[in-house]
Design a protein around this motif. Structure first.
Motif, PDB file in Angstrom:
ATOM      1  N   VAL A 110     -30.670 -61.089 -34.275  1.00 37.29           N
ATOM      2  CA  VAL A 110     -31.245 -60.727 -32.983  1.00 37.29           C
ATOM      3  C   VAL A 110     -31.519 -59.230 -32.947  1.00 37.29           C
ATOM      4  O   VAL A 110     -31.009 -58.470 -33.780  1.00 37.29           O
ATOM      5  CB  VAL A 110     -30.301 -61.091 -31.812  1.00 37.29           C
ATOM      6  N   VAL A 111     -32.317 -58.830 -31.968  1.00 35.58           N
ATOM      7  CA  VAL A 111     -32.572 -57.416 -31.701  1.00 35.58           C
ATOM      8  C   VAL A 111     -32.032 -57.106 -30.311  1.00 35.58           C
ATOM      9  O   VAL A 111     -32.450 -57.704 -29.320  1.00 35.58           O
ATOM     10  CB  VAL A 111     -34.074 -57.096 -31.770  1.00 35.58           C
ATOM     11  N   ARG A 112     -31.098 -56.195 -30.259  1.00 39.34           N
ATOM     12  CA  ARG A 112     -30.508 -55.772 -28.992  1.00 39.34           C
ATOM     13  C   ARG A 112     -31.307 -54.595 -28.445  1.00 39.34           C
ATOM     14  O   ARG A 112     -31.484 -53.582 -29.124  1.00 39.34           O
ATOM     15  CB  ARG A 112     -29.048 -55.367 -29.197  1.00 39.34           C
ATOM     16  N   ASN A 113     -31.811 -54.725 -27.241  1.00 34.10           N
ATOM     17  CA  ASN A 113     -32.544 -53.635 -26.594  1.00 34.10           C
ATOM     18  C   ASN A 113     -31.548 -52.723 -25.879  1.00 34.10           C
ATOM     19  O   ASN A 113     -31.095 -53.014 -24.773  1.00 34.10           O
ATOM     20  CB  ASN A 113     -33.556 -54.199 -25.595  1.00 34.10           C
ATOM     21  N   GLU A 114     -31.223 -51.615 -26.518  1.00 34.43           N
ATOM     22  CA  GLU A 114     -30.182 -50.738 -26.005  1.00 34.43           C
ATOM     23  C   GLU A 114     -30.744 -49.358 -25.662  1.00 34.43           C
ATOM     24  O   GLU A 114     -31.702 -48.890 -26.290  1.00 34.43           O
ATOM     25  CB  GLU A 114     -29.059 -50.598 -27.028  1.00 34.43           C
ATOM     26  N   PRO A 115     -30.157 -48.682 -24.680  1.00 40.29           N
ATOM     27  CA  PRO A 115     -30.623 -47.334 -24.325  1.00 40.29           C
ATOM     28  C   PRO A 115     -30.371 -46.335 -25.444  1.00 40.29           C
ATOM     29  O   PRO A 115     -29.426 -46.495 -26.229  1.00 40.29           O
ATOM     30  CB  PRO A 115     -29.808 -46.995 -23.083  1.00 40.29           C
ATOM     31  N   LYS A 116     -31.214 -45.297 -25.493  1.00 44.55           N
ATOM     32  CA  LYS A 116     -31.020 -44.259 -26.495  1.00 44.55           C
ATOM     33  C   LYS A 116     -29.943 -43.263 -26.080  1.00 44.55           C
ATOM     34  O   LYS A 116     -29.239 -42.731 -26.918  1.00 44.55           O
ATOM     35  CB  LYS A 116     -32.339 -43.528 -26.747  1.00 44.55           C
ATOM     36  N   LEU A 438     -33.909 -50.183 -30.741  1.00 42.33           N
ATOM     37  CA  LEU A 438     -33.931 -51.571 -31.202  1.00 42.33           C
ATOM     38  C   LEU A 438     -32.809 -51.741 -32.221  1.00 42.33           C
ATOM     39  O   LEU A 438     -32.932 -51.351 -33.381  1.00 42.33           O
ATOM     40  CB  LEU A 438     -35.289 -51.915 -31.810  1.00 42.33           C
ATOM     41  N   ARG A 439     -31.707 -52.304 -31.755  1.00 40.57           N
ATOM     42  CA  ARG A 439     -30.507 -52.385 -32.574  1.00 40.57           C
ATOM     43  C   ARG A 439     -30.412 -53.750 -33.252  1.00 40.57           C
ATOM     44  O   ARG A 439     -30.231 -54.780 -32.602  1.00 40.57           O
ATOM     45  CB  ARG A 439     -29.271 -52.154 -31.702  1.00 40.57           C
ATOM     46  N   ALA A 440     -30.557 -53.750 -34.563  1.00 38.99           N
ATOM     47  CA  ALA A 440     -30.491 -55.002 -35.318  1.00 38.99           C
ATOM     48  C   ALA A 440     -29.069 -55.547 -35.315  1.00 38.99           C
ATOM     49  O   ALA A 440     -28.098 -54.798 -35.443  1.00 38.99           O
ATOM     50  CB  ALA A 440     -30.959 -54.768 -36.751  1.00 38.99           C
ATOM     51  N   SER A 441     -28.949 -56.862 -35.187  1.00 39.65           N
ATOM     52  CA  SER A 441     -27.621 -57.471 -35.149  1.00 39.65           C
ATOM     53  C   SER A 441     -27.679 -58.879 -35.718  1.00 39.65           C
ATOM     54  O   SER A 441     -28.664 -59.605 -35.527  1.00 39.65           O
ATOM     55  CB  SER A 441     -27.106 -57.516 -33.701  1.00 39.65           C
ATOM     56  N   LEU A 442     -26.643 -59.242 -36.437  1.00 33.44           N
ATOM     57  CA  LEU A 442     -26.490 -60.632 -36.869  1.00 33.44           C
ATOM     58  C   LEU A 442     -25.005 -60.928 -37.036  1.00 33.44           C
ATOM     59  O   LEU A 442     -24.172 -60.018 -37.030  1.00 33.44           O
ATOM     60  CB  LEU A 442     -27.282 -60.927 -38.147  1.00 33.44           C
TER      61      LEU A 442
END
Length: 490
Positions: A110-116, A438-442
């Motif tokens: 998934v891609v986590r939409n996180e603040p900078k 855009l924080r990659a996660s699995l």
């Protein structure tokens, strides 16, 4: 008309405190809450809506701007942007599934939409609400803390923003830094998670160099000379009205204003006559007697623009009147302008429209491509092939047919340049994306090693063959010689 907003510079020591305070505000985690973000977005909307009259008065003092222009160009659209973000932030912020891939679906990528994090917005004088508040609506929607650095030139609007932000916004989420070069320099000495700067190329180079020292990412919106290409078969009356409006509105102090016109040589007089008719319609008592024309922001900008007009070798069709005491320059059209003319030497950022005759559309395209990529490129034509020819053979931040300027507020469209006219995008969802990491996660299950256990040492040819057979990519058929030849010729 007067405004009572006081412009008081922020001390350099306080800038350090603001930076530290917003860092703590971000670390508190309150911006992780979508509900909290929505409250702050809504407060921004009410900050503007509750004070519309005061903002119009401040615009009138800083820019001599008519109330209708302030409402149409900035206030209404920025309030609208607040409503869009308020309605859509849940969707924007939702974690996104990666596209299905047989090799990786079991990992749940998934891609986590996180603040900078903490982001400053350094904005200009010409649209001091839309450029200061507009982009950071998306930044707050993305969960960031924000520093506003409005322009010292638009002192009354900036002073009003500085007064109202503490009354409406959580200080853990948004602060204002007031001042000029010294305060901006101090801001840029600090590390930021993303910087947005709107302005000119000269300052952009300074800001980019400063940002590089702290490895702070940066978005630049820089303007440039936006051309208009005229097809003789266009709707001439509409074209003339829209082009003249786009050049005259806010006294031409718009980064996406039509800067100059390229018109076929044998159509120049007819086009100029249409501009004359539009001018007579807009200002029936003459420009000097009209209350519908904004003024130039400062004496320095007035002198620069007047100096370019004084040096032109083209023929002034109408306008040309100036009044230094009012910082007033009438909407002016100059025909027969050549490539070497003073009016073609730099972005005008004033109400002067050079008309440069060319042989045909090919010559117009050639001229555009010799120059820096503009922020906007305008074409007036009813012919799809003509529009495509210009757009397909040029580069620009935006490609607009049969209108000017209003695309900056169009819902769903990005706002940004390319090359010297800027980098990055903002407005609506694009502002959210610009200030989002855009924080990659699995999440890899243990049983995957029954398939991927061959990745572990000791390595053997059997393990390598197994991985290649099961995970290797199978390309389509190799291009044929005929396909390669066609590609090379094209």
């Amino acid at each position: 008309m007067s405004a009572d907003n006081k412009f008081a510079s922020t001390s350099l020591e306080e800038i350090d405190q603001i930076h530290a305070s917003l860092r703590q505000g971000f670390k508190s985690g309150k911006l992780k809450s979508i509900a909290y973000r929505k409250v702050q977005i809504l407060q921004l909307g009410y900050l503007l809506q509750d004070n519309v009259r005061r903002f119009k008065d401040a615009f009138a003092v800083d820019l001599g701007r008519p109330a209708l222009e302030s409402a149409f160009l900035e206030l209404d659209s920025t309030i609208g942007d607040c409503k869009v973000a308020y309605d859509r932030v849940e969707k924007w912020a939702k974690t996104e599934k990666a596209p299905f891939n047989l090799n990786f679906f079991a990992f749940g990528p998934v891609v986590r939409n996180e603040p900078k994090g903490v982001v400053p917005n350094i904005s200009p004088f010409n649209y001091p609400v839309w450029t200061a508040i507009g982009p950071i609506i998306g930044a707050i929607a993305a969960g960031n803390c924000v520093v506003l650095k409005p322009s010292e030139l638009s002192a009354n609007v900036s002073g009003l923003i500085a007064e109202l932000v503490p009354k409406y916004m959580d200080p853990d989420a948004m602060r204002v830094v007031m001042g000029g070069i010294a305060e901006t320099t101090k801001l840029l000495e600090l590390p930021w998670d993303h910087i947005l700067y709107t302005g000119g190329g000269r300052v952009a180079r300074i800001i980019s160099a400063a940002a590089a020292k702290t490895l702070s990412p940066i978005t630049l919106e820089l303007g440039g000379k936006s051309p208009v290409v005229i097809d003789p078969k266009c709707d001439l009356t509409t074209a003339a009205r829209r082009i003249l409006w786009g050049k005259a509105v806010n006294a031409g102090q718009t980064c996406i204003a039509p800067d100059y016109v390229l018109v076929p040589r044998d159509f120049e007089e007819k086009f100029v006559d249409a501009l004359k008719a539009a001018h007579a319609e807009f200002y029936p008592k003459g420009a000097l007697n009209s209350s519908d024309i904004s003024t130039i922001i400062s004496a320095g900008h007035f002198s620069r623009i007047k100096g370019l007009l004084d040096k032109t070798e083209g023929e002034i069709v109408f306008g040309g009147e100036t009044d230094e005491s009012r910082k007033f320059i009438a909407p002016t059209v100059v025909k027969g302008v050549k490539e070497t003319d003073s009016l073609m030497s730099e972005e005008l950022f004033g109400p002067i429209l050079p008309v440069m005759p060319v042989e045909n559309v090919d010559a117009a395209i050639e001229y555009i491509n010799k120059k820096d990529h503009p922020l906007s490129l305008y074409v007036f034509s009813q012919d799809a092939a003509f529009k495509s020819k210009v757009f397909d053979n040029t580069q620009s931040g935006s490609a607009i047919a049969n209108d000017v300027i209003i695309h900056g507020g169009a819902d769903g469209l990005p706002f940004g340049g390319t090359g010297p006219s800027g980098s990055g995008y903002h407005h609506g969802k694009y502002s959210f994306d610009e200030f989002t990491h855009l924080r990659a996660s699995l999440d890899s299950p243990s049983w995957i090693d029954k398939i991927l256990g061959s990745r572990y040492p000791p390595y053997t040819s059997k393990k390598e063959n197994f991985l290649t057979k099961n995970l290797g990519v199978r390309l389509p058929a190799r291009p044929s010689p005929s396909q390669l030849n066609v590609h090379a010729k094209s």
